[in-house]
Scaffold this motif. Structure first.
Motif, PDB file in Angstrom:
ATOM      1  N   PRO A 328       0.987  -1.152   0.103  1.00 27.70           N
ATOM      2  CA  PRO A 328      -0.013   0.142   0.108  1.00 27.70           C
ATOM      3  C   PRO A 328       0.875   1.331   0.015  1.00 27.70           C
ATOM      4  CG  PRO A 328       0.153  -1.004   2.094  1.00 27.70           C
ATOM      5  CD  PRO A 328       0.809  -1.886   1.318  1.00 27.70           C
ATOM      6  N   ASN A 365      -1.047   0.087   7.918  1.00 26.18           N
ATOM      7  CA  ASN A 365      -2.232  -0.371   7.010  1.00 26.18           C
ATOM      8  C   ASN A 365      -1.926  -2.123   7.280  1.00 26.18           C
ATOM      9  OD1 ASN A 365      -2.818   1.005   4.358  1.00 26.18           O
ATOM     10  ND2 ASN A 365      -0.713   1.672   4.757  1.00 26.18           N
ATOM     11  N   SER A 366      -2.938  -2.718   7.225  1.00 27.14           N
ATOM     12  CA  SER A 366      -3.043  -4.196   7.763  1.00 27.14           C
ATOM     13  C   SER A 366      -3.836  -5.063   6.469  1.00 27.14           C
ATOM     14  CB  SER A 366      -3.364  -4.536   8.846  1.00 27.14           C
ATOM     15  OG  SER A 366      -5.025  -4.295   8.925  1.00 27.14           O
ATOM     16  N   TRP A 367      -3.306  -6.547   6.541  1.00 27.56           N
ATOM     17  CA  TRP A 367      -3.916  -7.219   5.408  1.00 27.56           C
ATOM     18  C   TRP A 367      -3.948  -8.779   6.066  1.00 27.56           C
ATOM     19  CZ3 TRP A 367      -1.187 -11.007   2.585  1.00 27.56           C
ATOM     20  CH2 TRP A 367      -2.106 -11.822   1.632  1.00 27.56           C
ATOM     21  N   TRP A 380      -5.835  -4.230   1.629  1.00 27.88           N
ATOM     22  CA  TRP A 380      -5.085  -3.598   2.607  1.00 27.88           C
ATOM     23  C   TRP A 380      -6.310  -2.520   3.207  1.00 27.88           C
ATOM     24  CZ3 TRP A 380      -0.841  -5.305   4.338  1.00 27.88           C
ATOM     25  CH2 TRP A 380       0.501  -5.490   3.385  1.00 27.88           C
ATOM     26  N   LYS A 381      -6.173  -2.608   4.639  1.00 26.18           N
ATOM     27  CA  LYS A 381      -7.047  -1.552   5.586  1.00 26.18           C
ATOM     28  C   LYS A 381      -6.170  -0.730   6.115  1.00 26.18           C
ATOM     29  CE  LYS A 381      -8.172  -4.730   8.984  1.00 26.18           C
ATOM     30  NZ  LYS A 381      -9.017  -5.649  10.031  1.00 26.18           N
ATOM     31  N   VAL A 382      -6.646   0.419   6.359  1.00 29.04           N
ATOM     32  CA  VAL A 382      -5.936   1.540   7.133  1.00 29.04           C
ATOM     33  C   VAL A 382      -6.362   1.526   8.524  1.00 29.04           C
ATOM     34  CG1 VAL A 382      -5.419   4.053   7.380  1.00 29.04           C
ATOM     35  CG2 VAL A 382      -5.734   3.117   5.239  1.00 29.04           C
TER      36      VAL A 382
END
Length: 401
Positions: A328, A365-367, A380-382
């Motif tokens: 990301p 960011n995480s996935w 990916w989410k913030v």
């Protein structure tokens, strides 16, 4: 004081909810099993001893069940919990509640990072809250020099160099302060490191004279002692380490200013031996590149390819890498420096900078690998955005406890 009282009342509501869910989701046999396990480990007696009282912790409940409920309270609520009475305060200040959480397999993953050389901050993803840690009482040389970090057990270790020698400072979640701790048997920098539970291993690196090392050491956060391990096959610095399938691995790095290593090494803690794995990390890193950005989630190894900004997964059987999708944030612009790539519970976490019309910021960011990838795209989410702190991440560690 009024604020803490209000928080305490709110906390009692959450504890009550937790009691209902805890009892409602557990069978009678599971509850008996938990109580017997706690008693066999001294939970009942030790818990009462550290409180100095035989009154029940929560009215109407046996202490075994009360402790079960309190163990599920978020770490963010510990300050409010300690204000309720001296018994709760003792449970936290003695470290007993942290030990109980570990015994029950409860862990919250917090992010600890430095975006400003002046100090560390922690991020609680559950409450979306940033907290500033106390300043390390180190000399000016250590404060502004390059540092490495590692979370092990409920400690954060920060490695750096003071005016005369290498130094290690330890931040403990129980005491919530920094203590200068004993150094390694062979002090070093630019080493590979990884942790699993209460133990950590460091390997390779270079000493203060610049000699590249092949030695390794194990740190036990419960005894706070360093133990020399057998040497690796090859000396290497600017390398990375991680635990996977109960073993410790080292990949990447350089054995000299001009020789990059493509082999990996596997350390078996049971046999105390190293095994070389040829071609484990073909993306050789140059002297200008950061150590490999790697993370292990669900006993699967993931890495960042700097030149393409892609995330790759390691195939253990074929000893090869498969491209999954794009990062990301960009890693190519700085050869991987200033970016963090970490295991975050069941997710992968990328912490990096971005420039925008409103200024520079650091984005978390995480996935989740379990979600898979669709058409080479990772969802990916913030998790958080920290504004006006530049775009460079100096140090980052994830602590789960």
């Amino acid at each position: 004081m009024l604020l803490e009282t209000a928080r305490s009342k709110k906390l009692f509501y959450h504890i009550g909810t937790n009691i209902n869910s805890s009892l409602g989701n557990s069978s009678e046999e599971e509850e008996k099993s938990l109580i017997l396990k706690m008693r066999s480990n001294g939970g009942d007696d030790d818990g009462r001893r550290c409180r100095g009282s035989y009154d029940s912790l929560l009215p109407g409940l046996h202490d075994d069940i009360s402790l079960n409920c309190l163990a599920w309270v978020s770490r963010s609520d510990y300050a409010s919990l300690a204000c309720l009475n001296t018994r709760f305060q003792s449970l936290i200040s003695s470290g007993y509640l942290f030990g109980l959480r570990k015994q029950m397999g409860i862990a919250e993953h917090w992010v600890y990072l430095v975006c400003d050389p002046r100090g560390w901050e922690s991020f609680d993803p559950m409450r979306k809250r940033w907290m500033t840690l106390p300043e390390i009482p180190c000399d000016e040389c250590f404060q502004y020099a390059d540092k490495e970090s590692l979370a092990v057990g409920n400690e954060l270790l920060v490695f750096g160099r003071e005016l005369l020698d290498f130094a290690i400072w330890r931040y403990n979640l129980v005491s919530r302060n920094w203590i200068k701790c004993s150094g390694m048997n062979l002090p070093r920098c630019l080493f590979a490191s990884g942790s699993c539970g209460s133990v950590a291993i460091v390997a390779g690196g270079s000493d203060k004279s610049g000699v590249v090392l092949k030695s390794s050491e194990l740190y036990n956060s419960e005894t706070r002692k360093w133990e020399l391990l057998p040497n690796m096959h090859s000396p290497r610095k600017l390398c990375s380490g991680f635990f996977m399938d109960g073993k410790f691995y080292v990949i990447g790095g350089m054995s000299s200013p001009t020789v990059s290593l493509t082999c990996g090494e596997e350390y078996n803690l049971q046999t105390r031996t190293w095994r070389k794995i040829e071609g484990m990390y073909p993306n050789v890193n140059r002297a200008s590149q950061a150590p490999p950005l790697v993370a292990v989630v669900g006993n699967q190894l993931y890495a960042v390819e700097y030149e393409t900004n892609m995330v790759k997964k390691y195939d253990k059987e074929k000893n090869s890498w498969v491209v999954l999708g794009r990062l990301p944030v960009r890693a190519d612009s700085s050869n991987g420096w200033g970016l963090a790539f970490k295991a975050f519970g069941k997710e992968l976490l990328v912490v990096g900078g971005q420039r925008g019309p409103e200024g520079d910021s650091i984005v978390l960011n995480s996935w989740c690998p379990e979600d898979g990838s669709e058409g080479g795209t990772l969802a990916w989410k913030v998790l958080a955005v920290k504004e006006h702190v530049g775009v460079f991440v100096y140090n980052c560690a994830i602590m789960g406890c």
